[in-house]
Write a protein that holds these residues in place. Structure first.
Motif, mmCIF file in Angstrom:
data_model
loop_
_atom_site.group_PDB
_atom_site.id
_atom_site.type_symbol
_atom_site.label_atom_id
_atom_site.label_comp_id
_atom_site.label_asym_id
_atom_site.label_seq_id
_atom_site.Cartn_x
_atom_site.Cartn_y
_atom_site.Cartn_z
ATOM 1 N N LYS A 140 -4.357 -69.099 78.482
ATOM 2 C CA LYS A 140 -2.954 -69.113 78.307
ATOM 3 C C LYS A 140 -1.932 -69.590 78.644
ATOM 4 O O LYS A 140 -1.314 -70.301 77.763
ATOM 5 N N ASN A 141 -2.532 -70.694 79.686
ATOM 6 C CA ASN A 141 -1.487 -72.038 80.047
ATOM 7 C C ASN A 141 -2.229 -73.286 79.724
ATOM 8 O O ASN A 141 -1.491 -74.501 79.621
ATOM 9 N N SER A 142 -3.114 -72.957 79.163
ATOM 10 C CA SER A 142 -4.131 -74.699 79.540
ATOM 11 C C SER A 142 -4.033 -75.211 78.157
ATOM 12 O O SER A 142 -4.364 -74.822 77.124
ATOM 13 N N PRO A 143 -3.684 -76.657 78.591
ATOM 14 C CA PRO A 143 -3.404 -77.359 77.552
ATOM 15 C C PRO A 143 -5.140 -77.374 76.306
ATOM 16 O O PRO A 143 -4.099 -77.891 75.519
ATOM 17 N N VAL A 144 -5.597 -77.326 77.089
ATOM 18 C CA VAL A 144 -7.304 -77.147 76.424
ATOM 19 C C VAL A 144 -6.932 -76.033 75.735
ATOM 20 O O VAL A 144 -7.870 -76.274 74.237
ATOM 21 N N ILE A 145 -6.836 -75.241 75.856
ATOM 22 C CA ILE A 145 -7.361 -73.889 75.098
ATOM 23 C C ILE A 145 -5.812 -73.744 73.815
ATOM 24 O O ILE A 145 -6.090 -73.471 73.147
ATOM 25 N N LYS A 146 -4.802 -74.661 74.291
ATOM 26 C CA LYS A 146 -4.015 -74.517 73.358
ATOM 27 C C LYS A 146 -3.933 -75.478 72.079
ATOM 28 O O LYS A 146 -4.182 -75.031 71.087
ATOM 29 N N ASN A 147 -4.465 -76.431 72.553
ATOM 30 C CA ASN A 147 -5.393 -77.324 71.303
ATOM 31 C C ASN A 147 -6.148 -76.883 69.974
ATOM 32 O O ASN A 147 -6.460 -77.255 69.595
ATOM 33 N N ALA A 148 -6.766 -76.107 71.235
ATOM 34 C CA ALA A 148 -7.999 -75.657 70.711
ATOM 35 C C ALA A 148 -7.394 -74.436 69.852
ATOM 36 O O ALA A 148 -7.984 -74.616 68.245
ATOM 37 N N GLU A 151 -5.780 -73.409 63.570
ATOM 38 C CA GLU A 151 -4.802 -73.498 62.703
ATOM 39 C C GLU A 151 -4.637 -73.763 61.098
ATOM 40 O O GLU A 151 -4.534 -74.122 60.936
ATOM 41 N N SER A 152 -4.660 -75.425 62.024
ATOM 42 C CA SER A 152 -5.267 -76.464 61.323
ATOM 43 C C SER A 152 -6.384 -75.533 60.068
ATOM 44 O O SER A 152 -5.873 -76.218 58.925
ATOM 45 N N ALA A 153 -7.541 -75.458 60.786
ATOM 46 C CA ALA A 153 -8.872 -75.377 60.068
ATOM 47 C C ALA A 153 -8.287 -74.247 59.081
ATOM 48 O O ALA A 153 -8.774 -74.564 57.863
ATOM 49 N N LYS A 154 -7.188 -73.535 59.525
ATOM 50 C CA LYS A 154 -6.547 -72.480 58.396
ATOM 51 C C LYS A 154 -5.958 -73.542 57.252
ATOM 52 O O LYS A 154 -6.347 -72.921 55.706
ATOM 53 N N ASN A 187 -15.322 -73.328 68.691
ATOM 54 C CA ASN A 187 -14.788 -74.541 69.737
ATOM 55 C C ASN A 187 -13.447 -73.654 70.552
ATOM 56 O O ASN A 187 -13.510 -74.011 71.663
ATOM 57 N N ILE A 188 -12.936 -72.691 70.639
ATOM 58 C CA ILE A 188 -12.500 -71.767 71.114
ATOM 59 C C ILE A 188 -13.088 -71.443 72.115
ATOM 60 O O ILE A 188 -12.543 -71.078 73.403
ATOM 61 N N THR A 189 -14.206 -70.631 71.845
ATOM 62 C CA THR A 189 -14.721 -69.756 72.681
ATOM 63 C C THR A 189 -15.976 -70.391 73.184
ATOM 64 O O THR A 189 -15.944 -70.433 75.102
ATOM 65 N N LYS A 190 -15.582 -72.210 72.931
ATOM 66 C CA LYS A 190 -16.513 -73.071 73.911
ATOM 67 C C LYS A 190 -15.433 -73.566 74.765
ATOM 68 O O LYS A 190 -15.939 -74.073 76.227
ATOM 69 N N SER A 191 -14.139 -73.918 74.237
ATOM 70 C CA SER A 191 -13.512 -74.171 75.156
ATOM 71 C C SER A 191 -12.926 -73.214 76.778
ATOM 72 O O SER A 191 -12.703 -73.487 77.903
ATOM 73 N N GLN A 192 -13.194 -71.470 75.886
ATOM 74 C CA GLN A 192 -12.943 -70.926 76.956
ATOM 75 C C GLN A 192 -13.438 -70.823 78.344
ATOM 76 O O GLN A 192 -13.620 -70.908 79.198
ATOM 77 N N ASN A 193 -15.428 -70.742 77.923
ATOM 78 C CA ASN A 193 -16.168 -70.462 78.904
ATOM 79 C C ASN A 193 -16.193 -72.203 79.257
ATOM 80 O O ASN A 193 -16.516 -71.516 80.471
ATOM 81 N N ASP A 194 -16.146 -73.280 79.345
ATOM 82 C CA ASP A 194 -15.862 -73.839 80.203
ATOM 83 C C ASP A 194 -14.818 -74.397 81.033
ATOM 84 O O ASP A 194 -15.196 -74.140 82.418
ATOM 85 N N LEU A 195 -13.501 -73.108 81.118
ATOM 86 C CA LEU A 195 -12.629 -73.465 80.988
ATOM 87 C C LEU A 195 -12.517 -72.375 82.510
ATOM 88 O O LEU A 195 -12.678 -72.522 83.855
ATOM 89 N N ASN A 196 -13.547 -71.489 82.017
ATOM 90 C CA ASN A 196 -13.388 -70.132 83.605
ATOM 91 C C ASN A 196 -15.074 -71.197 84.058
ATOM 92 O O ASN A 196 -14.740 -70.930 85.305
ATOM 93 N N GLU A 197 -15.559 -71.787 84.154
ATOM 94 C CA GLU A 197 -16.934 -72.596 84.723
ATOM 95 C C GLU A 197 -15.715 -73.070 85.386
ATOM 96 O O GLU A 197 -16.024 -73.025 86.983
#
Length: 466
Positions: free
Chosen positions: A41-49, A54-57, A169-179
């Motif tokens: 919820k708070n990591s800048p990495v996930i926020k940027n992802a 949103e930019s892609a939409k 990329n959001i899913t990948k960032s979430q998995n990498d962050l959990n690790e």
């Protein structure tokens, strides 16, 4: 009045200082799962992802809007310093209307022929002078509609594919962050537990040193034993200070990954024995790895689709572009001369005829890029399967090492505790006690290393099986 203002100022200053202190002293009590959820919820990495998504939409809508009706308007003012003679001549034609009307009526009266006298009477006009023709004010409004464009169709597909890439990329960032959070959390548990063990040994050694110092002063123990324990105590003190700094570094690393201020405090609700929950050979070590479900592989598949769309885009340059338009022109100077009609509609077709092979070369380059992407994806598939087997083997090995080292710590702890008793009874020397202590610390170090290896192997394997 001044006293009242002063009172309010003091109150606001006190409240502001209190709030600032609370912000600086924020304390988070987190389990491993809570730390992972907090980071998502708070990591800048996930926020940027999420912002990338949103930019892609918006990019998809931007591309879609290119094929929808477009309306533009223009207001233009001009002033001619010198009126050309040709415009004067064309403007003079407006004086023919009264002359033609009079000639037509005269011919009707002379000849009596009903074919004459049918020209309507011209409306009275103000005389046109040169100054009236110098200025011009026009307002144009144009509506266009794209009817067909191969590049637009491919561009719309590409924008949607890019959006799916952002989702992956959001899913990948979430998995990498959990690790990363798992590894950092266990690193904190390990260094804190290590500090606790060293502190306990330090206090025991300090007590023993005091006791044998008293015995030495009475002549019961040689000074060598005192010196040996003094040296051991100094080494333990250095180790304590080093571990205290490591605890601070490990905590700051976790704060950084969580996305919280480094001035915040973190308390760990889980204890080190939570590592036993990661020892699940049946679930992880025997699970089937499906490379097509892995986020890294999905990203490569999406990139391959984008390369395929690039081939289509280059081929679309051979197709025509068709568009329709409507234009309305409003001239606010009715005395000026203009060739532009007030309303017009049209259809434009742009047909590529000959490009000296340039477009064919671009198509060939796009096909080569697609073929390279397919090779990269195939190689990545083999690499991921190899990585999974390696990670599974490392996980099983880490479990075995953890189990063995845990037993070794229990055994070394018993030896150390018995050595303390024997040293107090004078059965062994301080050197032998130091050796037992070193053996116990080495066993603890091996256990802590195996815990780090186990958490790392578990988090990596879990990420690959999600």
């Amino acid at each position: 009045m001044n006293r009242l203002i002063l009172l309010f100022s003091v109150v606001f200053l006190f409240l502001g200082t209190t709030i600032f202190a609370q912000n600086q002293d924020t304390t988070l009590m987190l389990t491993l799962k809570q730390a992972q959820d907090y980071a998502l919820k708070n990591s800048p990495v996930i926020k940027n992802a999420n912002l990338d998504l949103e930019s892609a939409k918006k990019k998809v809508w931007e591309t879609t809007a290119m094929g929808l009706p477009q309306v533009n308007s223009k207001l233009a003012y001009s002033y001619m310093l010198t009126v050309p003679a040709s415009i004067k001549s064309f403007s003079g034609l407006s004086n023919l209307s009264p002359w033609m009307y009079g000639a037509d009526q005269a011919l009707r009266g002379i000849t009596g022929n009903p074919q004459f006298g049918n020209i309507p009477a011209p409306a009275p006009q103000e005389p046109t002078n040169e100054n009236d023709m110098k200025w011009g004010l026009t307002y144009d409004i144009t509506a266009t509609q794209l009817l067909f464009s191969g590049a637009y169709i491919v561009g719309l597909q590409t924008a949607k594919t890019f959006k799916s890439l952002s989702e992956i990329n959001i899913t990948k960032s979430q998995n990498d962050l959990n690790e990363s959070i798992t590894n950092a959390y266990f690193m904190n548990l390990v260094v804190n537990e290590n500090l606790r063990v060293i502190d306990s040994i330090y206090k025991n050694t300090e007590t023993i040193l005091y006791e044998i110092t008293q015995l030495n002063q009475k002549g019961f123990i040689d000074v060598t034993d005192v010196d040996q324990l003094t040296l051991t105590l100094a080494n333990l003190k250095n180790t304590k200070e080093m571990l205290a700094r490591q605890c601070e570094i490990a905590a700051n690393l976790l704060k950084f990954q969580l996305g919280v201020s480094l001035t915040s405090k973190i308390e760990f609700a889980d204890k080190l024995d939570v590592i036993t929950q990661l020892v699940n050979v049946e679930t992880l070590s025997k699970s089937e790895f499906k490379v097509e479900n892995y986020s890294d592989y999905k990203m490569l598949e999406t990139q391959e689709r984008m390369m395929g769309l690039n081939v289509k885009l280059q081929k679309s340059t051979f197709l025509p572009d068709i568009a329709a338009y409507y234009m309305h022109d409003e001239n606010f100077n009715d005395k000026s001369f203009s060739f532009t009609p007030p309303n017009s509609v049209g259809l434009s077709v742009s047909i590529p005829l000959f490009g000296s092979g340039m477009k064919l070369a671009k198509v060939s380059q796009a096909k080569i890029g697609l073929e390279k992407m397919k090779n990269t994806k195939y190689q990545a598939s083999l690499g991921l399967q190899l990585d999974f087997e390696t990670s599974r083997s490392a996980y099983i090995t880490a479990i075995s090492k953890y189990s063995t080292n845990k037993q070794s710590v229990e055994l070394a702890n018993r030896i150390y505790n018995k050595s303390i008793i024997k040293q107090k009874e004078g059965i062994i020397s301080s050197l032998e006690l130091t050796q037992a202590q070193t053996q116990y610390l080495q066993a603890q170090s091996n256990l802590f290393t195996s815990i780090i290896e186990l958490s790392s192997a578990y988090s990596k394997l879990e990420k690959m099986l999600k």
